[in-house]
Design a protein around this motif. Structure first.
Motif, PDB file in Angstrom:
ATOM      1  N   ALA A   2     -11.840   1.664  -8.267  1.00 36.41           N
ATOM      2  CA  ALA A   2     -10.739   1.211  -7.419  1.00 36.41           C
ATOM      3  C   ALA A   2     -10.487   2.230  -6.314  1.00 36.41           C
ATOM      4  N   PHE A  47      -7.277   2.723  -3.520  1.00 36.81           N
ATOM      5  CA  PHE A  47      -5.966   2.126  -3.300  1.00 36.81           C
ATOM      6  C   PHE A  47      -5.120   2.916  -2.316  1.00 36.81           C
ATOM      7  N   ASP A  55      -0.749   2.778  -1.388  1.00 35.16           N
ATOM      8  CA  ASP A  55       0.533   2.201  -1.753  1.00 35.16           C
ATOM      9  C   ASP A  55       1.596   2.786  -0.832  1.00 35.16           C
TER      10      ASP A  55
END
Length: 66
Positions: free
Chosen positions: A5, A7, A9
Motif C-alpha cells: 500500500a 497512502f 491522508d
C-alpha cells in the motif's frame, strides 16, 4: 495474498475556524489471513504540509478488512 500500500491522508477538526490541515503519508504491507481477516503493517510520516516529521510512525493492525 500479500499486498502493498502507498497512502496519503489529510484532515482537520474545528469548531469555528478551519485554520490548519494535517496529514500523513507512507507505505504498508497487507497479508490476507482468511475470509475477512487481514494483518497490516504501516510506516508513516506526519506533516502539516509545511514540514515533515523526522520520526517514522509504525502502525500494526490485526482484524477485519474494510
Amino acid at each position: 495474498g500479500f499486498r502493498r500500500a502507498l497512502f496519503l491522508d489529510a484532515g482537520d477538526a474545528w469548531n469555528n475556524d478551519f485554520d490548519q490541515l494535517y496529514g500523513s503519508f507512507g507505505v504498508g504491507a497487507r497479508v490476507n489471513l482468511g475470509a475477512f481477516v487481514v494483518l497490516r503493517f504501516d510506516l508513516a510520516h506526519r506533516t502539516d504540509f509545511k514540514s515533515v516529521s523526522k520520526r517514522t510512525n509504525f502502525d500494526f493492525f490485526f482484524g477485519w478488512n474494510f
